[in-house]
Design an enzyme around this catalytic site. Structure first.
Site, PDB file in Angstrom:
ATOM      1  N   GLY A   1       8.936   0.258   1.290  1.00  0.00           N
ATOM      2  CA  GLY A   1       8.209   0.799   2.424  1.00  0.00           C
ATOM      3  C   GLY A   1       6.714   0.575   2.338  1.00  0.00           C
ATOM      4  O   GLY A   1       5.972   0.993   3.208  1.00  0.00           O
ATOM      5  N   CYS A   2       6.272  -0.077   1.278  1.00  0.00           N
ATOM      6  CA  CYS A   2       4.855  -0.394   1.120  1.00  0.00           C
ATOM      7  C   CYS A   2       4.636  -1.866   1.435  1.00  0.00           C
ATOM      8  O   CYS A   2       5.431  -2.703   1.033  1.00  0.00           O
ATOM      9  CB  CYS A   2       4.395  -0.106  -0.308  1.00  0.00           C
ATOM     10  SG  CYS A   2       4.495   1.615  -0.795  1.00  0.00           S
ATOM     11  N   ALA A   3       3.570  -2.162   2.145  1.00  0.00           N
ATOM     12  CA  ALA A   3       3.257  -3.553   2.441  1.00  0.00           C
ATOM     13  C   ALA A   3       2.870  -4.292   1.172  1.00  0.00           C
ATOM     14  O   ALA A   3       3.154  -5.473   1.018  1.00  0.00           O
ATOM     15  CB  ALA A   3       2.131  -3.631   3.466  1.00  0.00           C
TER      16      ALA A   3
END
Length: 143
Positions: free
Chosen positions: A49-51
Site C-alpha cells: 500500500g506504499c508507493a
C-alpha cells in the site's frame, strides 16, 4: 496520547515556519534511524500500500499486555524514511494497548502532515499505521 519523543517533534515543528524546512527536518529524522539488515527486507516485513518500498520489523519486549512495543523500519524514499521515524516516535515504548489507543491521524494532523503529503504518501502512512496496529493487536491476543 503521544510519547515524549513525539511531543519533541511536535514542538520542533512549531518553530519551523516553512514546509520546506519541515520536510528537511522529517528527512533528517529518517537519516537518524539505523538501516535495516538486508536479510530483514523480505516480503513478510514489506508494507503493501506504499508507493515506496517500506519495511517494518516489529520488536516486542515481554509478552501480552505488558509487552513494550518497538520497531525498526526503512524505506527507499528519504521522506518516507522520515515518516517512519515520526511513527517510531509516536509508538516506540508503548504497550500494545497504548499503541491501539493512539489516534495516529489526529497526532500526525497536529504536525500538519495530513494536509501536506501527497495522496500516495498519505495512503502509505495509513498502511504503515495499520501494520503497526495489527502487530499490537496480535500481541494483545496472545494474552
Amino acid at each position: 496520547m503521544a510519547t515524549p519523543r513525539f511531543e519533541e517533534i511536535a514542538d520542533d515543528f512549531s518553530f519551523l515556519d516553512e514546509w520546506e524546512d519541515r520536510y528537511r527536518y522529517v528527512i533528517e529524522l529518517g537519516r537518524g534511524m539505523a538501516p535495516l539488515d538486508p536479510v530483514l527486507k523480505v516480503p513478510a516485513t514489506k508494507v503493501d500500500g506504499c508507493a515506496s518500498q517500506v519495511w517494518l520489523v516489529p520488536r516486542l519486549e515481554g509478552s501480552g499486555r505488558s509487552a513494550r512495543f518497538d520497531f525498526d523500519g526503512e524505506s527507499d524514499a528519504l521522506i518516507v524514511g522520515g515518516l517512519i521515524a515520526v511513527l517510531h516516535a509516536l509508538y516506540a515504548g508503548l504497550d500494545p494497548a497504548g499503541v491501539l489507543a493512539v489516534d495516529a491521524s489526529e497526532e500526525l494532523g497536529r504536525l500538519g502532515l495530513d494536509q501536506h503529503l501527497s495522496a500516495q504518501r498519505s495512503n502509505g502512512v495509513r498502511a504503515m499505521v495499520a501494520r503497526l496496529r495489527g502487530i499490537a493487536q496480535s500481541a494483545l491476543e496472545e494474552v
